[in-house]
Design a protein around this motif. Structure first.
Motif, PDB file in Angstrom:
ATOM      1  N   ALA A   9     -39.162 -25.328 -24.490  1.00 15.96           N
ATOM      2  CA  ALA A   9     -38.292 -26.088 -25.387  1.00 15.96           C
ATOM      3  C   ALA A   9     -38.741 -27.540 -25.490  1.00 15.96           C
ATOM      4  O   ALA A   9     -38.613 -28.164 -26.542  1.00 15.96           O
ATOM      5  CB  ALA A   9     -36.847 -26.025 -24.893  1.00 15.96           C
ATOM      6  N   THR A  15     -42.094 -25.895 -33.962  1.00 15.04           N
ATOM      7  CA  THR A  15     -40.627 -25.948 -34.033  1.00 15.04           C
ATOM      8  C   THR A  15     -40.030 -24.580 -33.742  1.00 15.04           C
ATOM      9  O   THR A  15     -38.978 -24.483 -33.110  1.00 15.04           O
ATOM     10  CB  THR A  15     -40.189 -26.433 -35.428  1.00 15.04           C
ATOM     11  OG1 THR A  15     -40.818 -27.674 -35.698  1.00 15.04           O
ATOM     12  CG2 THR A  15     -38.705 -26.600 -35.509  1.00 15.04           C
ATOM     13  N   ARG A  18     -39.794 -23.991 -30.018  1.00 14.29           N
ATOM     14  CA  ARG A  18     -38.681 -24.755 -29.450  1.00 14.29           C
ATOM     15  C   ARG A  18     -37.335 -24.126 -29.793  1.00 14.29           C
ATOM     16  O   ARG A  18     -36.446 -24.045 -28.952  1.00 14.29           O
ATOM     17  CB  ARG A  18     -38.737 -26.191 -29.949  1.00 14.29           C
ATOM     18  CG  ARG A  18     -39.884 -26.963 -29.374  1.00 14.29           C
ATOM     19  CD  ARG A  18     -39.840 -28.411 -29.813  1.00 14.29           C
ATOM     20  NE  ARG A  18     -40.890 -29.151 -29.152  1.00 14.29           N
ATOM     21  CZ  ARG A  18     -41.903 -29.711 -29.782  1.00 14.29           C
ATOM     22  NH1 ARG A  18     -41.991 -29.650 -31.087  1.00 14.29           N
ATOM     23  NH2 ARG A  18     -42.829 -30.358 -29.098  1.00 14.29           N
TER      24      ARG A  18
END
Length: 74
Positions: A9, A15, A18
């Protein structure tokens, strides 16, 4: 496993990595809260778990929409 997800994360290359890591951490938190509710016989833990699950779901939808709006494909 939670430590690996926390690392992903924070240092995830994309993205989507995460988002998935935060979603897994949120799901683990909901499960732990539900188990605490059953083990300690405290109903308010279950209420908190349900609210946290809803916020986790809404966060996933919001970040997915943001990613798609930027031109990325989730």
């Amino acid at each position: 496993m939670a430590i690996a997800m926390f690392y992903r994360a924070v240092a995830g290359p994309t993205t989507q990595d995460r988002l998935l890591a935060v979603n897994v951490l949120g799901t683990n938190t909901v499960v732990i809260l539900a188990l605490l509710a059953a083990g300690l016989d405290q109903a308010w833990f279950l209420d908190v778990a349900l609210i946290y699950a809803l916020l986790n779901f809404l966060m996933s939808i919001a970040i997915s929409k943001f990613t798609v709006d930027r031109g990325g494909v989730l």
